[in-house]
Design a protein around this motif. Structure first.
Motif, PDB file in Angstrom:
ATOM      1  N   ALA A 140       0.790  -1.148  -0.022  1.00 37.74           N
ATOM      2  CA  ALA A 140       0.037  -0.030   0.149  1.00 37.74           C
ATOM      3  C   ALA A 140       0.807   1.225   0.040  1.00 37.74           C
ATOM      4  O   ALA A 140       2.008   1.273   0.617  1.00 37.74           O
ATOM      5  N   TYR A 163      -9.649  -7.692   3.636  1.00 41.93           N
ATOM      6  CA  TYR A 163     -10.125  -6.400   3.175  1.00 41.93           C
ATOM      7  C   TYR A 163      -9.417  -5.414   3.807  1.00 41.93           C
ATOM      8  O   TYR A 163      -9.080  -5.691   5.445  1.00 41.93           O
ATOM      9  N   SER A 183      -3.339   3.299  -3.580  1.00 52.30           N
ATOM     10  CA  SER A 183      -2.883   1.913  -4.359  1.00 52.30           C
ATOM     11  C   SER A 183      -2.575   0.681  -3.471  1.00 52.30           C
ATOM     12  O   SER A 183      -2.091   1.312  -2.320  1.00 52.30           O
ATOM     13  N   GLN A 201      -2.449  -2.563  -7.360  1.00 52.81           N
ATOM     14  CA  GLN A 201      -3.601  -1.676  -8.337  1.00 52.81           C
ATOM     15  C   GLN A 201      -3.927  -0.438  -7.819  1.00 52.81           C
ATOM     16  O   GLN A 201      -3.836  -0.226  -6.482  1.00 52.81           O
ATOM     17  N   ARG A 234      -6.241   1.664  -5.898  1.00 44.50           N
ATOM     18  CA  ARG A 234      -7.409   1.177  -5.068  1.00 44.50           C
ATOM     19  C   ARG A 234      -7.619   2.336  -4.171  1.00 44.50           C
ATOM     20  O   ARG A 234      -6.755   2.751  -3.244  1.00 44.50           O
ATOM     21  N   ALA A 238      -9.710  -1.942  -0.281  1.00 44.00           N
ATOM     22  CA  ALA A 238      -9.211  -2.983  -1.298  1.00 44.00           C
ATOM     23  C   ALA A 238      -9.478  -4.492  -0.897  1.00 44.00           C
ATOM     24  O   ALA A 238      -9.566  -4.433   0.452  1.00 44.00           O
ATOM     25  N   LEU A 273      -7.886  -8.039  -0.830  1.00 44.77           N
ATOM     26  CA  LEU A 273      -6.400  -8.677  -1.263  1.00 44.77           C
ATOM     27  C   LEU A 273      -6.507 -10.120  -1.225  1.00 44.77           C
ATOM     28  O   LEU A 273      -7.107 -10.729  -0.442  1.00 44.77           O
ATOM     29  N   ALA A 332      -4.554  -7.210  -5.602  1.00 36.73           N
ATOM     30  CA  ALA A 332      -5.881  -6.634  -5.196  1.00 36.73           C
ATOM     31  C   ALA A 332      -6.833  -7.592  -6.288  1.00 36.73           C
ATOM     32  O   ALA A 332      -6.344  -7.980  -7.315  1.00 36.73           O
ATOM     33  N   ASN A 369     -13.619  -3.266  -6.211  1.00 35.43           N
ATOM     34  CA  ASN A 369     -13.035  -1.963  -6.195  1.00 35.43           C
ATOM     35  C   ASN A 369     -14.127  -1.106  -5.952  1.00 35.43           C
ATOM     36  O   ASN A 369     -14.483  -0.437  -6.785  1.00 35.43           O
TER      37      ASN A 369
END
Length: 909
Positions: free
Chosen positions: A492, A507, A514, A518, A520, A524, A526, A533, A537
């Motif tokens: 992250a 979650y 991000s 990705q 996000r 997110a 995961l 991810a 979304n």
């Protein structure tokens, strides 16, 4: 507060006036009321009260706990702490050989500045504390060898800085003016067996900081310039029998902080430059018989705060960087005969405040974090030959100020709450069976604010960039066996606030844009295998603080106003399959910090004043189908940060001081049906950020240091059941017009009789008292107590047994000016609006009671004219006309012939 700022985002708060109205304390019009005296024999019908059982074996931390998870037999903690250790309070004893901590000692609530062995394996302790082992003790206590608090009672009305024991007498020095109910200015002698003050009463005109005994003489050092009616500059010798100053009078030109007697010499350290008119910087030796300053000289470059003598060597600790012309930082060894500096050089990295010698070991305490080549936090055992740190006790979480060695044990006192602590940076694991930290040590680089366990892996989120031996951006997966980070690395790009696990998905919510490689925005999903991810979304437009997941729904709370493709104010329900927002839309008025789905209800906590279409102050229960607020409406006075559920009870934690219609400091138990606060009330003394429930145990973490009446810093395990206790509270407080006595019983009694005596042993009489309303407490005012006297109070309780139960006695020392007119109380203070001002009129007289702003301008006259004797109250609604007065500092002033009395009033925003 730094801890709060680091854990809670800045945002608009709920209206204080709305909170006050919800708690039943809304603004009232000012009125003047007289409380008429009533003579009664007391019958108690107080509601039952209970004690919360705190797990005293569970280790605590030295900083805020922000996340808690229990998995099997382990409790995992995350936060901003760097140490984890047993909750000792401010005094502990350790094995002189191994450093092992005694498990049987009562906790001292406050700080300990002086320790003296009692000669039988126990200890006398002095300092600035209010309780020992749950029993009231003001600044002085005797702890027996078996760990019990002795009935010995000699409360001091100021801090105790020095103790010396000899011949059945305990000599006491400090900043007090009364000890054991007797006037004693800065010096006292107490019978070691009973704690009763003896007739020995020299009196000093300033605090006494150090005491030493040699033969029949008591040597005193401190900040005084007169003692026993004689001029003495910071240093004096007193006859042990009479207290009379001897002719010994070297004098120092600055405070003497420490003394040590050895043979015919008195060694002294402090913040002086001359002794006996002879240049001596911070350290000197004086002849014990004549007071002549010895040729012995070892000037220090800064104040000396500790000295100890052993095997022909004087050890000195303090703030210096050089001593005797030789570089020595904070600690040195000097020849006791010549003052020559020895080669011994442990080099602590900060101030040494306490020293003790036992055999070939030197024990040191202070502010340091390294000494003798070892990482020793504030306490260490050093080899007397080499100065090397020995493998002894682990560290303390705050300075160690006093040490004493006796019978194979070392007593340690200070400002600490935990001793023998181990380093655990921001994440730790505790064994539920023993309460101690396990070897598991991921060592996070910064705050850990979220934890969740799934499939034998512990997932952590926060502000860290490394954890478990690997670089990990704000989120990581940790092996529960080794503490090492797994290969899972979603990386992250900013703070992770919340985590949840459900259906094989992790979650995350936070401040990131991000995660899982990705884009996000703030939320997110995961993959627990790859860390990537998933396609899920929802994309929020601001931080997600709280996240909770069921098999079909992910609930999110925070600062957002859109999420899952829909307008959703601070709270939303998201489809597990698509990430779209469902029709569920409670629309909170402000941040949501905590979510707890349960059956057909979702409990929510935060900073809101409205949610689910209804006015709700920081707490609500929302229908899981419609999103509407249910009738459950406990109302909290400030933010709610965490929620937990055990049986039919919802536990709430946060920044509030009332919830469920009752005063509840930061932690409350609320009936899941009615919303009313239950009798469970641990009374934490600081904010809470985390809760976790396991069976009948509630784990709580935050910024508190006291909970359930115990010293339990930052983390506690509390039983959700209530243990009845017959007497929950019994205390006496001096007011302007008498003695206010309060108590609270666990169950109704046939009769409760308050009795007063002039000695602890009686004889006892029933005083005439006035009842004073204090909610759940019984409170009465004894206006017949005479100024300048000492009284004892006890409760005689008839429970229907053949003999009554007696509690006490407790002591009240009345000052000479108790009968003067003036203000007695401002309730509450600080206030969020309405305040009750109570005052006493001792005799019929013209008087004026008014409210002033911080500049001294009179804002409002609360009472004026000729008033009859009595006890009065005025309710001020926090307004001037129709305008609410702004938050800030105000003053309530009383003016009558020959008397002006003023008290500070704080109005919170």
């Amino acid at each position: 507060m730094a801890a709060r700022d680091s854990l809670v985002p800045r945002t608009r708060r709920a209206s204080p006036r709305d909170r006050a109205r919800r708690a039943g304390n809304g603004p009232r019009r000012s009125r003047l009321g007289l409380l008429w005296p009533v003579v009664i024999v007391l019958a108690s019908f107080a509601p039952p009260v209970h004690a919360q059982v705190v797990d005293t074996t569970l280790w605590v931390t030295n900083g805020t706990v922000a996340a808690i998870v229990r998995a099997g037999s382990t409790v995992y903690l995350g936060g901003s702490f760097t140490l984890v250790g047993p909750a000792t309070g401010a005094f502990a004893t350790l094995s002189a050989a191994s450093g092992a901590l005694s498990a049987s000692l009562p906790r001292v609530l406050g700080s300990v500045e002086a320790i003296a062995p009692d000669g039988a394996g126990g200890w006398f302790v002095g300092g600035a504390f209010t309780a020992v082992g749950g029993e009231a003790r003001a600044n002085l206590a005797h702890i027996l060898a078996d760990g019990r608090v002795a009935p010995w009672r000699a409360d001091a009305n100021g801090a105790v800085s020095a103790l010396a024991v000899t011949g059945g007498t305990v000599y006491v020095g400090g900043a007090f003016t009364r000890v054991g109910g007797r006037a004693r200015r800065h010096l006292a002698a107490l019978a070691a067996g009973s704690g009763e003050p003896t007739g020995w009463n020299p009196g000093a005109n300033g605090p006494v900081r150090a005491l030493a005994v040699s033969g029949g003489t008591i040597y005193a050092g401190g900040e005084f310039t007169g003692i026993g009616g004689r001029e003495r500059s910071h240093l004096a010798a007193l006859a042990a029998a009479s207290g009379e100053p001897t002719e010994w009078n070297p004098g120092a030109n600055g405070p003497v902080l420490v003394l040590a007697a050895s043979g015919g010499t008195i060694y002294l350290g402090g913040d002086f430059r001359t002794v006996g008119g002879v240049p001596r910087a911070h350290l000197a030796a004086v002849d014990a018989a004549t007071g002549a300053v010895s040729a012995w000289r070892a000037d220090a470059s800064g104040p000396v705060r500790a000295v100890a003598v052993g095997e022909g060597t004087l050890y000195a600790g303090g703030d210096f960087r050089a001593i005797g012309g030789t570089p020595r930082a904070h600690l040195a060894a000097l020849s006791a005969a010549t003052g020559a500096v020895a080669g011994w050089d442990p080099r602590p990295d900060s101030t040494v405040r306490a020293l003790a010698v036992s055999g070939g070991t030197i024990y040191a305490g202070g502010d340091f974090t390294a000494v003798g080549g070892g990482a020793c936090r504030r306490i260490a055992a050093l080899d007397a030959a080499t100065g090397t740190a020995l493998p002894w006790a682990a560290g303390a979480d705050a300075p160690v100020r006093a040490l004493a060695a006796d019978r194979g044990a070392v007593g340690a006192g200070g400002e600490f709450s935990t001793l023998a602590a181990v380093t655990r940076n921001r994440i730790a694991a505790l064994d539920v069976a023993t309460g101690a930290a396990t070897a598991w040590d991921p060592n996070a680089s910064d705050l850990v604010s979220a934890l969740v366990e799934s499939g034998g892996i512990l997932y952590a989120g926060g502000r860290f960039t490394s954890i478990g031996g690997q670089m990990r951006g704000y989120i990581a997966a940790l092996d529960t066996a080794t503490g090492m980070a797994t290969d899972w690395d979603p990386a992250a790009d900013a703070f992770v606030y919340g985590l949840a696990a459900s259906g094989g998905v992790i979650y995350a919510g936070g401040a990131f844009t991000s995660a899982g490689r990705q884009t996000r925005h703030y939320i997110a999903a995961l993959d627990p295998a790859t860390g990537n991810a998933t396609a899920w979304n929802p994309g929020a437009n601001a931080w997600v603080w709280a996240i909770a997941a069921t098999s079909s729904t992910v609930y999110a709370g925070g600062g957002f106003t859109t999420i899952g493709g829909q307008l959703r104010n601070h709270i939303a329900a998201l489809e597990v399959s698509t990430g779209n927002a469902t029709a569920w839309n409670p629309a909170a008025s402000d941040f949501v910090y905590a979510l707890l789905p349960s059956g057909g209800v979702v409990y929510a906590g935060g900073a809101f004043t409205a949610i689910g279409g209804a006015a709700r102050s920081c707490l609500a229960a929302l229908d899981a189908g419609s999103g509407s607020a249910t009738a459950w409406d406990p109302g909290a006075s400030d933010w709610v940060n965490a929620l937990a559920l055990i049986g039919n009870t919802v536990y709430a934690a946060g920044l509030f001081t009332s919830a469920g219609g009752k005063t509840r400091d930061y932690l409350a138990a609320l009936d899941a049906t009615s919303g009313s606060a239950t009798p469970w009330n641990p009374q934490a003394n600081g904010y809470l950020y985390a809760l976790a429930a396991s069976g009948s145990t509630l784990y709580a973490g935050g910024a508190f240091t006291l909970v359930g009446g115990r010293s339990q810093p930052y983390f506690a395990a509390l039983s959700s059941s209530l243990t009845p206790t017959l007497l929950a509270r019994f205390e006496a407080e001096i007011e302007a017009d008498g003695v206010l006595v309060r108590w609270q019983l666990a169950s109704p009694a046939r009769e409760v009789r308050l009795e007063r005596g002039e000695r602890a042993t009686g004889p006892w009489t029933i005083p005439a008292v006035e009842p004073r309303g204090e909610g759940e407490l019984t409170a009465v005012l004894d206006r017949g107590a005479e100024a300048g006297r000492t009284y004892w109070y006890r409760l005689v309780v008839d429970l229907g047994n053949p003999a009554p139960t007696i509690f006490g006695p407790i002591r009240a020392d009345l000052p000479a000016a108790i009968r003067a007119s003036g203000i007695t109380r401002l309730v509450p203070n600080p206030s969020r609006g309405a305040t009750r001002i109570e005052f006493v009129v001792a005799r019929a007289e013209e008087a004026r009671l008014s409210l002033l702003d911080v500049t001294g301008r009179e804002i409002e006259v609360l009472a004026a004219g000729r008033l009859a004797p009595g006890h009065y109250s005025v309710a001020w609604d926090g307004r001037r006309g129709r305008t609410r007065q702004p938050a800030g500092v105000y003053f309530v002033r009383w003016v009558s012939p020959g008397r002006v009395h003023q008290q500070r009033l704080v109005i919170r925003p």
